[in-house]
Design a protein around this motif. Structure first.
Motif, mmCIF file in Angstrom:
data_model
loop_
_atom_site.group_PDB
_atom_site.id
_atom_site.type_symbol
_atom_site.label_atom_id
_atom_site.label_comp_id
_atom_site.label_asym_id
_atom_site.label_seq_id
_atom_site.Cartn_x
_atom_site.Cartn_y
_atom_site.Cartn_z
ATOM 1 N N SER A 163 2.230 1.728 -3.378
ATOM 2 C CA SER A 163 1.211 2.229 -4.306
ATOM 3 C C SER A 163 1.021 3.731 -4.154
ATOM 4 N N SER A 164 1.235 4.259 -2.937
ATOM 5 C CA SER A 164 1.090 5.707 -2.752
ATOM 6 C C SER A 164 2.179 6.457 -3.509
ATOM 7 N N GLU A 198 -4.524 6.503 -10.569
ATOM 8 C CA GLU A 198 -4.371 7.931 -10.284
ATOM 9 C C GLU A 198 -4.558 8.773 -11.544
ATOM 10 N N THR A 208 -8.508 -1.245 -7.878
ATOM 11 C CA THR A 208 -7.138 -1.627 -8.200
ATOM 12 C C THR A 208 -6.924 -3.079 -7.794
ATOM 13 N N THR A 244 0.826 -1.202 0.000
ATOM 14 C CA THR A 244 0.000 0.000 0.000
ATOM 15 C C THR A 244 0.863 1.254 0.000
ATOM 16 N N GLY A 246 -4.310 -5.181 -7.360
ATOM 17 C CA GLY A 246 -2.865 -5.254 -7.220
ATOM 18 C C GLY A 246 -2.427 -6.480 -6.451
ATOM 19 N N ARG A 276 1.156 6.707 -7.111
ATOM 20 C CA ARG A 276 0.179 7.771 -7.335
ATOM 21 C C ARG A 276 0.859 9.138 -7.341
ATOM 22 N N THR A 291 -0.353 -0.528 -11.635
ATOM 23 C CA THR A 291 -1.763 -0.640 -11.225
ATOM 24 C C THR A 291 -2.267 0.669 -10.629
ATOM 25 N N TYR A 292 -1.498 1.227 -9.710
ATOM 26 C CA TYR A 292 -1.937 2.409 -8.974
ATOM 27 C C TYR A 292 -1.680 3.693 -9.750
#
Length: 706
Positions: free
Chosen positions: A115-116, A229, A246, A112, A248, A119, A224-225
């Protein structure tokens, strides 16, 4: 994210000129901090991920990433290249390079966090700050979030258009605020004017255009992320409401069914099959790769709106009166208009792909058991009844018996997932039952293939029968598993199973008696198949044939396994050798790929030659097939044997006649490399300029097959 990146993992003056050199430079920093244990092994995993799809993105960003057993903790390294490095992005070289290393068992929380970052990379203010920062500590703090990133400029308000809703505010769950305008009526439960997943519509009865999207990529860490975004930002700009799912590596949270029902269109931006795709049936759909979601999100939104305006529906919805089977996993991954021959190949490949992990785990454990305990370890008593903690033979027996159990799933898993590819989850039960019957009657690998096809066909036939609505709820749980298992069990036990078992026995006896010219001819055929498509369907058929013989090993089947693995190692090793001895015939990118091909070839990863075959198939593939045929023939002629289904040079101690086996591989590698050099010498040598841009003489971009 502070634990993921430190100033020691930042290089603001990255001097590498290729993506392989850049990955190595950044990975060396990870090794120095103890976050990567094996540099070459980790780089091989990065190269394998890169072979699935280039990781360059528009905007000057390269984001190589992978999961690897050689990573001790999730780690991010950042490099800034003044000259730019080609990562395959459409708009040119990347100056911001992020190397993401995730352990093979990375937990959801770390994914996670990663993933940020993905984005943030879609935010121009964030990337511009990275381009202007002057110290490694500042860059690390910015990436880690310890220093607040510059705010993104507000999206311009949407223009007044007949089709769009002017001045649409961001959805409630994105802005964090509830709209102050009067709610509009909604046909979806969840409050007047509000749809779960979307929020409230505009006042005055106006409802904005609503889209649901699914994004996914093979690794599920970055693309994916980033696609999610990019789509969200484009939707805000266009005045469109968007809800994204998503899918992922950390799993996925399903979109609210009410949001799916209320959506006016669907966008799939994916490189792996969309899970539970049937939820989106009956909607205008745009189906593209994940990079399209990153690079042209506004165009995708416009396209799905155009389809909705024309009333174009990709997959018709089902109804009780006219039931239509939902697409199977194989159909979801391909073209719905494909012929039955193509679908049959994909069904079989679906079973083989799920079978291979059982083969690798079980086969290697069995091979280790033999290596530690000798060839009579199969006669050891059950470790559940007797286990000698301090004796090597006890541990050898343990590994052998665990491997034997894992290997015992081979045929049922093959049959079960062939049926799954045909008929989705209802096919699993009869498929596994049919595979178990095939084992019981000694029908072996061939019996598993037939059982899977019979099980899938039986389920599809049952699903076509019209039934009363009151019974539909118990069909997938009770009726279909019961009826299909009865039919498949009857056919396998009493009708087709015994002839298949006889054929399997005849094939086994034939392999056991192979010698001389017959064995050499079989080695040639297997070598040609292993090198024809470098990990594709033909390659997998030859590999599955060899692995099937390991279920009941004999001298012939062990020779076949040895020939198949030896031939599969030749193409990447030959390309590595060719780039080393005649580098001027290859682009600079290919020469760097050649360095990684040494490791990939030695590890029995035929896909290491794909970049070369994709760039020049008419020269590379025939040369690879010639070398593979020579190696397969020599392995058979030398009577080499192999009990392990994978491992490359790392299982040489488990090979019969190991020195002759290595000689066969070396000879085939030299033959392929010599042919590649000869064929490429008939054209003008590739210039360094072409090499720097990753193009061949004809100007065709060097791409990597997924």
């Amino acid at each position: 994210m502070s634990s993921l990146i430190t100033a020691d993992l930042v290089d603001l003056d990255l001097s590498a000129d290729t993506k392989e050199a850049a990955a190595r430079s950044l990975a060396e920093r990870m090794v120095a901090l103890g976050r990567v244990t094996d540099l070459d092994g980790f780089l091989a995993d990065v190269a394998a991920r890169e072979a699935q799809m280039p990781t360059g993105l528009d905007g000057g960003i390269g984001i190589p990433h992978c999961r690897s057993a050689h990573v001790t903790e999730p780690t991010l390294a950042f490099g800034r290249s003044p000259a730019g490095i080609d990562f395959g992005a459409p708009d040119g070289p990347a100056d911001l390079i992020f190397l993401i290393a995730a352990p093979a068992g990375a937990d959801d929380a770390h994914l996670t966090i990663l993933s940020s970052l993905a984005r943030h990379l879609m935010d121009e203010a964030f990337t511009q700050a990275l381009r202007t920062t002057t110290t490694a500590a500042e860059a690390a703090a910015l990436i880690a979030g310890d220093t607040p990133a510059p705010e993104r400029p507000a999206a311009p308000p949407a223009q007044e258009q007949p089709v769009e809703s002017p001045g649409q505010e961001p959805p409630a769950e994105q802005s964090g605020e509830q709209s102050a305008e009067p709610p509009a009526e909604s046909s979806v439960d969840g409050g007047p004017g509000e749809t779960p997943g979307f929020g409230k519509g505009r006042g005055g009865g106006e409802t904005p255009f609503r889209i649901v999207a699914v994004t996914s990529c093979p690794t599920g860490i970055a693309h994916t992320y980033m696609a999610a975004e990019a789509l969200e930002h484009a939707a805000r700009t266009a005045g469109v409401e968007l809800a994204v799912e998503t899918q992922g590596s950390a799993g996925f949270t399903r979109l609210d069914p009410a949001a799916v029902a209320a959506a006016d269109g669907v966008i799939f931006a994916h490189d792996v099959p969309v899970r539970e795709r049937e939820r989106f049936a009956g909607k205008p759909t745009v189906d593209v790769g994940v990079k399209a979601g990153i690079n042209r999100p506004a165009a995708l939104i416009a396209e799905v709106r155009d389809k909705a305006a024309r009333g174009e529906i990709t997959h018709p919805a089902t109804s009780p009166s006219t039931p239509t089977p939902t697409p199977t996993p194989v159909e979801n991954a391909g073209d719905p208009h494909e012929g039955y021959a193509t679908k049959l190949r994909k069904w079989l490949m679906s079973g083989v792909s799920y079978m291979v992990p059982f083969v690798a785990a079980g086969g290697l454990l069995i091979a280790l058991g033999f290596a530690l305990g000798g060839w009579d370890i199969d006669k050891a008593p059950s470790v559940a009844e007797h286990f000698a903690w301090g004796q090597v033979d006890g541990w050898a027996a343990l590994m052998f018996q665990i491997g034997g159990l894992a290997f015992g799933f081979l045929v049922p898993v093959l049959a079960g997932y062939i049926a799954y590819g045909m008929a989705d989850r209802p096919g699993l039960v009869p498929g596994f039952v049919g595979g178990a019957v095939a084992l019981t009657i000694d029908a072996g690998f061939l019996g598993g293939l037939v059982a899977g096809l019979v099980a899938g066909g039986t389920v599809l036939a049952i699903q076509r029968v019209r039934i009363p609505a009151v019974l539909r709820g118990i069909m997938p749980v009770v009726v279909i598993p019961l009826l299909s298992s009865i039919v498949v069990g009857f056919l396998m036990f009493l009708v087709i199973g015994k002839p298949i078992a006889s054929l399997q026995k005849a094939l086994t006896d034939w392999l056991s008696g192979l010698s001389g010219a017959n064995a050499v001819v079989l080695g040639v055929v297997l070598g040609l198949m292993m090198c024809f498509d470098l990990g594709g369907p033909v390659n997998k058929v030859a590999y599955a044939f060899a692995v099937g013989g390991l279920a009941h090993p004999n001298e012939g089947s062990l020779k076949v396994m040895a020939a198949v693995m030896a031939a599969g190692m030749v193409p990447p090793l030959a390309m590595a050798l060719a780039t080393a001895v005649r580098g001027r015939l290859f682009t600079r990118t290919e020469r760097e790929n050649g360095k990684a091909a040494w490791v990939l070839g030695a590890s029995f990863i035929s896909e290491g030659a794909i970049p070369f075959a994709a760039a020049d198939p008419l020269r590379v593939i025939p040369a690879a097939m010639a070398g593979g045929a020579v190696t397969g023939a020599l392995s058979m002629a030398f009577e080499c044997t192999l009990r392990a289904p994978h491992g490359g040079v790392f299982v040489i101690p488990l090979i019969g006649n190991p020195l002759l086996y290595l000689l066969a591989i070396v000879v085939g590698t030299v033959v392929s490399a010599a042919l590649v050099v000869l064929l490429k010498s008939t054209r003008r040598p590739v210039s360094e300029e072409a090499g720097g841009g990753g193009r061949t003489e004809a100007g065709a971009e060097v791409t990597v097959a997924a």
